[in-house]
Motif scaffolding. Structure first.
Motif, short mmCIF file in Angstrom:
data_model
loop_
_atom_site.label_atom_id
_atom_site.label_comp_id
_atom_site.label_asym_id
_atom_site.label_seq_id
_atom_site.Cartn_x
_atom_site.Cartn_y
_atom_site.Cartn_z
N UNK A 56 0.85 -1.85 -0.27
CA UNK A 56 -0.29 0.26 -0.05
C UNK A 56 0.65 1.41 0.18
N UNK A 57 1.75 1.44 0.44
CA UNK A 57 3.11 1.87 0.65
C UNK A 57 3.54 2.25 -0.78
N UNK A 58 3.97 1.24 -1.16
CA UNK A 58 4.57 1.99 -2.86
C UNK A 58 3.36 2.07 -3.65
N UNK A 59 2.24 1.87 -2.82
CA UNK A 59 0.40 2.18 -3.75
C UNK A 59 1.31 3.67 -4.17
N UNK A 60 0.49 4.04 -2.97
CA UNK A 60 0.84 5.21 -2.44
C UNK A 60 1.60 6.25 -2.51
N UNK A 61 3.28 6.11 -3.32
CA UNK A 61 4.04 6.73 -3.41
C UNK A 61 3.65 7.24 -5.32
N UNK A 62 3.27 5.86 -5.81
CA UNK A 62 3.53 5.82 -6.94
C UNK A 62 3.36 7.11 -7.83
N UNK A 63 1.85 7.20 -7.46
CA UNK A 63 1.85 9.09 -8.15
C UNK A 63 2.61 9.81 -8.20
N UNK A 64 3.71 10.10 -6.59
CA UNK A 64 4.08 11.22 -6.97
C UNK A 64 5.97 10.70 -7.51
N UNK A 65 5.52 9.55 -7.90
CA UNK A 65 7.00 9.22 -8.23
C UNK A 65 6.89 9.23 -9.45
N UNK A 66 5.80 9.08 -10.16
CA UNK A 66 5.14 9.14 -11.80
C UNK A 66 5.43 10.40 -12.06
N UNK A 67 5.07 11.63 -10.84
CA UNK A 67 4.65 13.08 -11.04
C UNK A 67 6.38 13.35 -10.76
N UNK B 181 -3.79 17.45 -18.86
CA UNK B 181 -3.62 17.03 -17.23
C UNK B 181 -4.87 16.44 -16.82
N UNK B 182 -5.98 17.49 -16.74
CA UNK B 182 -7.19 17.35 -16.69
C UNK B 182 -7.92 16.00 -17.56
N UNK B 183 -7.37 16.16 -18.83
CA UNK B 183 -8.91 15.20 -19.73
C UNK B 183 -7.15 13.55 -19.18
N UNK B 184 -6.21 13.71 -18.82
CA UNK B 184 -5.61 12.08 -18.20
C UNK B 184 -6.24 11.87 -17.07
N UNK B 185 -5.68 13.23 -15.89
CA UNK B 185 -7.05 13.22 -14.30
C UNK B 185 -8.34 12.49 -14.79
N UNK B 186 -9.12 12.56 -15.63
CA UNK B 186 -10.15 11.82 -15.93
C UNK B 186 -10.71 10.92 -16.54
N UNK B 187 -9.12 10.06 -17.27
CA UNK B 187 -9.14 8.73 -17.75
C UNK B 187 -8.87 7.80 -16.03
N UNK B 188 -7.46 8.69 -15.26
CA UNK B 188 -7.66 7.88 -14.68
C UNK B 188 -8.39 7.84 -12.94
N UNK B 189 -9.29 8.69 -13.37
CA UNK B 189 -10.41 8.51 -12.08
C UNK B 189 -11.48 7.75 -12.62
N UNK B 190 -11.49 7.54 -13.64
CA UNK B 190 -12.85 6.18 -14.07
C UNK B 190 -11.60 4.40 -13.88
N UNK B 191 -10.45 4.73 -14.02
CA UNK B 191 -9.22 3.75 -13.80
C UNK B 191 -9.84 3.43 -12.51
N UNK C 199 -3.65 4.94 -10.03
CA UNK C 199 -2.25 5.59 -9.71
C UNK C 199 -0.74 6.49 -10.49
N UNK C 200 -0.86 5.59 -11.06
CA UNK C 200 0.37 6.69 -12.17
C UNK C 200 -0.10 7.29 -13.29
N UNK C 201 -0.79 6.70 -13.46
CA UNK C 201 -1.39 7.65 -15.19
C UNK C 201 -1.93 9.06 -14.40
N UNK C 202 -2.25 8.76 -13.07
CA UNK C 202 -3.01 10.00 -12.14
C UNK C 202 -1.82 10.93 -12.15
N UNK C 203 -0.42 10.70 -11.82
CA UNK C 203 0.43 10.92 -11.32
C UNK C 203 1.19 11.79 -12.81
N UNK C 204 0.77 11.22 -13.71
CA UNK C 204 1.24 11.94 -15.42
C UNK C 204 0.50 13.18 -15.29
N UNK C 205 -1.23 13.28 -15.10
CA UNK C 205 -2.01 14.17 -15.53
C UNK C 205 -1.33 14.94 -14.42
#
Length: 435
Positions: free
Chosen positions: A93-104, A127-137, A151-157
């Motif tokens: 779970x720690x890696x899951x939470x960190x994945x967004x920040x690492x990609x970002x 960025x908002x479009x990518x966040x939209x996709x990540x939220x649906x995921x 979570x990783x896709x959200x980091x890109x957005x």
């Protein structure tokens, strides 16, 4: 029908045509984008464990039928590969939470230059479009691998949206007092998004299912993307008639500026306590004071008021004494150090909210004082293009939040919660002379 739609859109078009009203609309769009990004960042906190538990149940059912049914969906593939093993849930779970920040963090090494080249509106829309996709995921997946991917896709957005949003505010609000106020409002929305998201996610998950909070956030992303799309279309028309646009300063050159480097370090130091406490404070409260799930979920919520007060006080002081921005940031770091020293001594829920409120007050002083100072430094020492400098700021935040979920738990396990807090306080107070 088409005529009625045009009539409905006319007030919005007039607002975009008017320069002053467009600035207010942009502030609304930026604040909403930052709110949504931080809500999506934190909404998963209280619901990640039950979501993964459901995914594990589904995986077990799938494995029973694996001999008869070959995997035929991406979700099943993620379940097969990424489902965490028993006993490693905390690390996973720690890696899951960190994945967004690492990609970002990684993405921000290129998004700053990209934004400098093409402007702020289009990257914010992307960025908002990518966040939209990540939220649906997030709404679709229930496995560890699927959530890790979302979570990783959200980091890109976020790398596109956050950097472009802050740069857009700095670009449109050119007067120091206006810029300070606008960035202060945006920071308040960041704080509100982080604090309201856990109860928001917990409520909708409990009563309506895990997909509902993410679908609501996706719809809000879509609306905000529509608004910035209209602003981007108007900006494109204006750029056709304008030549000799300023060329942004490369990121490596900005990083070599000592003033920018010191601010970047201060943003890391100021946000480390928040990033390190978010994944560890719930377990500590459960061990020390037998905290209820409600208390653990709402422990950060009272801190929103001190954070807003810190923003308002810093904006008011900066309007009168702008040259003391560095001092306000140093005071903020001192407040953070004091709060981390007192937090381990708390033994009740009410006591815990006091140092957390003090900490968020200090973070508000640091962020509100130093983020506008970055734009001021770029204006006076470099070209007035803000993509790369706010990419540096976003890298600072991402670095803290990438370390937090992975490192903090190990520190608490090996050295204890008290040592973690005293260490963070020492780092904060030692950085004060730098400002």
């Amino acid at each position: 029908m088409l005529l009625n739609l045009r009539d409905l859109m006319e007030p919005l078009r007039r607002r975009i045509e008017d320069p002053q009203k467009q600035k207010n609309l942009i502030l609304f769009i930026v604040s909403t984008a930052l709110l949504l990004d931080n809500m999506l960042f934190m909404v998963i906190v209280p619901i990640i464990t039950p979501i993964l538990a459901r995914g594990l149940d589904a995986l077990n059912t799938y494995r029973k039928n694996e001999a008869k049914n070959m995997p035929c969906s991406l979700n099943m593939l993620f379940r097969k590969i990424w489902q965490p093993k028993k006993g490693s849930e905390d690390i996973s779970i720690g890696i899951l939470f960190a994945s967004k920040a690492i990609v970002q963090l990684i993405a921000n090494t290129v998004t700053g230059s990209f934004i400098d080249r093409i402007g702020y509106e289009l990257p914010l829309l992307m960025g908002l479009s990518v966040m939209f996709v990540s939220t649906l995921l997030f709404a679709i997946f229930t496995s560890y691998g699927g959530l890790f991917f979302a979570r990783s896709v959200q980091g890109l957005g976020s790398a596109l949206a956050d950097t472009a949003a802050l740069g857009l505010v700095a670009d449109r609000f050119t007067v120091d007092e206006e810029r300070q106020r606008a960035l202060g409002i945006a920071l308040a929305f960041i704080s509100f998004g982080s604090l309201v998201a856990p109860p928001f996610g917990g409520f909708f998950f409990q009563y309506f299912g895990h997909s509902v909070p993410f679908i609501l956030l996706a719809l809000m992303c879509l609306c905000d993307a529509f608004l910035i799309g209209m602003v981007a279309a108007k900006k494109a028309e204006d750029d056709v008639a304008r030549e000799n646009k300023p060329v942004g300063t490369p990121m490596w050159k900005l990083m070599s500026d000592p003033y920018i480097a010191i601010i970047a370090g201060a943003l890391v130091v100021a946000n480390i306590p928040l990033a390190f406490l978010e994944p560890t404070i719930s377990k500590w409260m459960e061990d020390v004071m037998d905290a209820t799930p409600f208390q653990k979920g709402f422990v950060w919520f009272p801190a929103f008021i001190p954070h807003v007060c810190g923003v308002m006080i810093c904006v008011a002081l900066a309007n009168k004494y702008f040259r003391f921005q560095w001092f306000y940031g140093a005071v903020g770091l001192a407040f953070i150090a004091i709060s981390t020293a007192f937090l381990p001594e708390c033994r009740t829920y009410g006591q815990v909210t006091v140092p957390l409120g003090l900490m968020c007050f200090g973070i508000a002083l640091v962020d509100t004082a130093l983020l506008p100072t970055l734009a001021f430094i770029v204006d006076t020492r470099h070209a007035s293009v803000y993509g790369s400098v706010y990419a540096i700021a976003d890298i600072s935040y991402s670095f803290a939040y990438a370390l937090g979920p992975i490192v903090a738990g190990n520190i608490v396990e090996k050295f204890g919660f008290i040592t973690l807090n005293l260490g963070m306080g020492a780092v904060s107070i030692l950085y004060v002379p730098m400002l």
